[in-house]
Enzyme design. Sequence first.
Site, PDB file in Angstrom:
ATOM      1  N   ASP A  35      51.802  49.571  16.058  1.00  0.00           N
ATOM      2  CA  ASP A  35      50.869  48.639  16.684  1.00  0.00           C
ATOM      3  C   ASP A  35      49.659  48.379  15.807  1.00  0.00           C
ATOM      4  O   ASP A  35      49.023  47.326  15.912  1.00  0.00           O
ATOM      5  CB  ASP A  35      50.435  49.172  18.052  1.00  0.00           C
ATOM      6  CG  ASP A  35      51.611  49.157  19.015  1.00  0.00           C
ATOM      7  OD1 ASP A  35      52.426  50.096  18.966  1.00  0.00           O
ATOM      8  OD2 ASP A  35      51.723  48.178  19.778  1.00  0.00           O
ATOM      9  N   ARG A  92      55.259  42.463  25.901  1.00  0.00           N
ATOM     10  CA  ARG A  92      54.598  43.576  25.215  1.00  0.00           C
ATOM     11  C   ARG A  92      55.266  43.730  23.855  1.00  0.00           C
ATOM     12  O   ARG A  92      56.226  43.079  23.542  1.00  0.00           O
ATOM     13  CB  ARG A  92      54.653  44.861  26.044  1.00  0.00           C
ATOM     14  CG  ARG A  92      55.884  45.119  26.927  1.00  0.00           C
ATOM     15  CD  ARG A  92      57.171  45.279  26.233  1.00  0.00           C
ATOM     16  NE  ARG A  92      57.113  46.259  25.143  1.00  0.00           N
ATOM     17  CZ  ARG A  92      57.986  46.318  24.161  1.00  0.00           C
ATOM     18  NH1 ARG A  92      58.977  45.459  24.119  1.00  0.00           N
ATOM     19  NH2 ARG A  92      57.880  47.204  23.199  1.00  0.00           N
ATOM     20  N   GLY A  93      54.613  44.572  23.047  1.00  0.00           N
ATOM     21  CA  GLY A  93      55.079  44.716  21.665  1.00  0.00           C
ATOM     22  C   GLY A  93      54.097  44.010  20.748  1.00  0.00           C
ATOM     23  O   GLY A  93      53.742  42.851  21.004  1.00  0.00           O
ATOM     24  N   ALA A  94      53.665  44.675  19.684  1.00  0.00           N
ATOM     25  CA  ALA A  94      52.560  44.152  18.879  1.00  0.00           C
ATOM     26  C   ALA A  94      52.760  42.703  18.420  1.00  0.00           C
ATOM     27  O   ALA A  94      51.965  41.828  18.757  1.00  0.00           O
ATOM     28  CB  ALA A  94      52.320  45.099  17.700  1.00  0.00           C
ATOM     29  N   GLN A 153      60.253  51.870  27.772  1.00  0.00           N
ATOM     30  CA  GLN A 153      60.701  50.777  26.904  1.00  0.00           C
ATOM     31  C   GLN A 153      62.040  51.105  26.238  1.00  0.00           C
ATOM     32  O   GLN A 153      62.852  50.230  26.003  1.00  0.00           O
ATOM     33  CB  GLN A 153      59.671  50.498  25.795  1.00  0.00           C
ATOM     34  CG  GLN A 153      58.357  49.905  26.237  1.00  0.00           C
ATOM     35  CD  GLN A 153      57.286  50.937  26.508  1.00  0.00           C
ATOM     36  OE1 GLN A 153      57.586  52.054  26.916  1.00  0.00           O
ATOM     37  NE2 GLN A 153      56.023  50.569  26.327  1.00  0.00           N
TER      38      GLN A 153
HETATM   39  C1  LIG Z   1      57.263  45.976  17.191  1.00  0.00           C
HETATM   40  S1  LIG Z   1      55.840  46.402  18.029  1.00  0.00           S
HETATM   41  C2  LIG Z   1      56.467  47.464  19.201  1.00  0.00           C
HETATM   42  C3  LIG Z   1      55.467  48.499  19.566  1.00  0.00           C
HETATM   43  O1  LIG Z   1      54.690  48.048  20.682  1.00  0.00           O
HETATM   44  C4  LIG Z   1      54.927  48.948  21.734  1.00  0.00           C
HETATM   45  O2  LIG Z   1      53.835  49.115  22.578  1.00  0.00           O
HETATM   46  P1  LIG Z   1      53.832  48.365  24.019  1.00  0.00           P
HETATM   47  O3  LIG Z   1      55.242  48.391  24.533  1.00  0.00           O
HETATM   48  O4  LIG Z   1      52.864  49.181  24.837  1.00  0.00           O
HETATM   49  O5  LIG Z   1      53.328  46.973  23.733  1.00  0.00           O
HETATM   50  C5  LIG Z   1      55.267  50.235  21.040  1.00  0.00           C
HETATM   51  O6  LIG Z   1      54.134  50.858  20.500  1.00  0.00           O
HETATM   52  C6  LIG Z   1      56.185  49.724  19.973  1.00  0.00           C
HETATM   53  O7  LIG Z   1      56.433  50.561  18.899  1.00  0.00           O
END
Ligand SMILES: CSC[C@H]1O[C@H](OP(=O)(O)O)[C@H](O)[C@@H]1O
Length: 376
Positions: A262, A72-74, A221
């Site tokens: 994101d 996960r993570g953009a 997270q």
């Molecule tokens: C550097 S992008 C990280 C960004 O993505 C996360 O969302 P997710 O864990 O649901 O993929 C979160 O919004 C972070 O800031």
Amino acid sequence: MSGANRFVPTLRTGQAHPHPAPIGGDAYSAVELMPGYRLVILDQRKLPLQERYEFVSRVDEVADAIRNMLVRGAPAIGITAAYGLVVAAYAARGDAPSFLEAMSAADALLRASRPTAVNLAWALDQMKPVVANAANLPFVQRTEALAQAASGLHRAEVAACRMLGAHGLTLVPDGATILTHCNAGALATGGYGTALGIVRAAHEARKNIRVIACETRPYLQGARLTAWELHKDRIPVEVISDSMVAHFMAKKAIDLVVVGADRIARNGDVANKIGTYGIACIAAAHGVPLYVAAPWSTVDLKCSSGEDIPIEERPERELSHLPLADGNQLQLVPDGVGARNPSFDVTPARLVAAIVTERGLARPAGEASLANLRNG
Ligand SMILES: CSC[C@H]1O[C@H](OP(=O)(O)O)[C@H](O)[C@@H]1O
């Protein structure tokens, strides 16, 4: 950066990590392409107690890994989607028309896996011309062409994190206490990190910083991933509950806020993990600057404002139950009671002191300052 942050965990099979020197040098990555065009994905659901890797060799498994948040993570899901096309190409042994048909199906499957992070669509769009140009090559060259392009995209995203880290360094006073939310670190970006890229740059510059990480319910997270990363890098970090932010702001215990993103709209509105908007309101009330760190691949100029950004609603059970290390779940909400679980919210540009990209700062956040960065 010392090798201290280069984790070399045992894999599910007990083997050593197949890539002792991950892409990005001493930055570690949550996903990597292995020889034989298989992906190795660090299952982020199992951290911090277990560093477990999944070997993935089918594109539907890659889409599942994104959808179910093993990765996960953009930027990380964009990189993973690009690698997903490589996995699909390796399975597509036919002629050019059948290859293009298989790649179109793979693109659709990957593109639909999560809606909010624009990096997913951006990465797949970056791969489109590569797929088209490779279609008439022999199978081996065709697959390798996609693998090289996807690996190049991965390396470029890590390099962008390092560059934005250097730009963001100018915003961090010596001895600062930095609040962050969710995880915008190496695990979220393919290496080094965006918000944590600024933290790493400040630490490397010996600015004597410390981090307060919001746990970031419901997926945690912050507590599970940001704390794990920073502790591995020997960067001082403490975890607080999301509800404690106002208390510590009122105590003047926080000097600045740095978060990831994101999707960033053309007017500077920012979609980020749920809870970011609340933190931005509290920060504004206390005169604490909030900075958003993101590679340019997260800026979506086709989105005029935050109102155009799709907000992912995740399963109720991710909020009503807590996953346990033994694979069971702890029920937190009474039977028969529903739960809402929007995974992101939108922070208006007026609450963002600057957007930090590898191209420089958009300061203050807004259409004009972003437009100035548009040409790289
Ligand atoms: C550097 S992008 C990280 C960004 O993505 C996360 O969302 P997710 O864990 O649901 O993929 C979160 O919004 C972070 O800031």
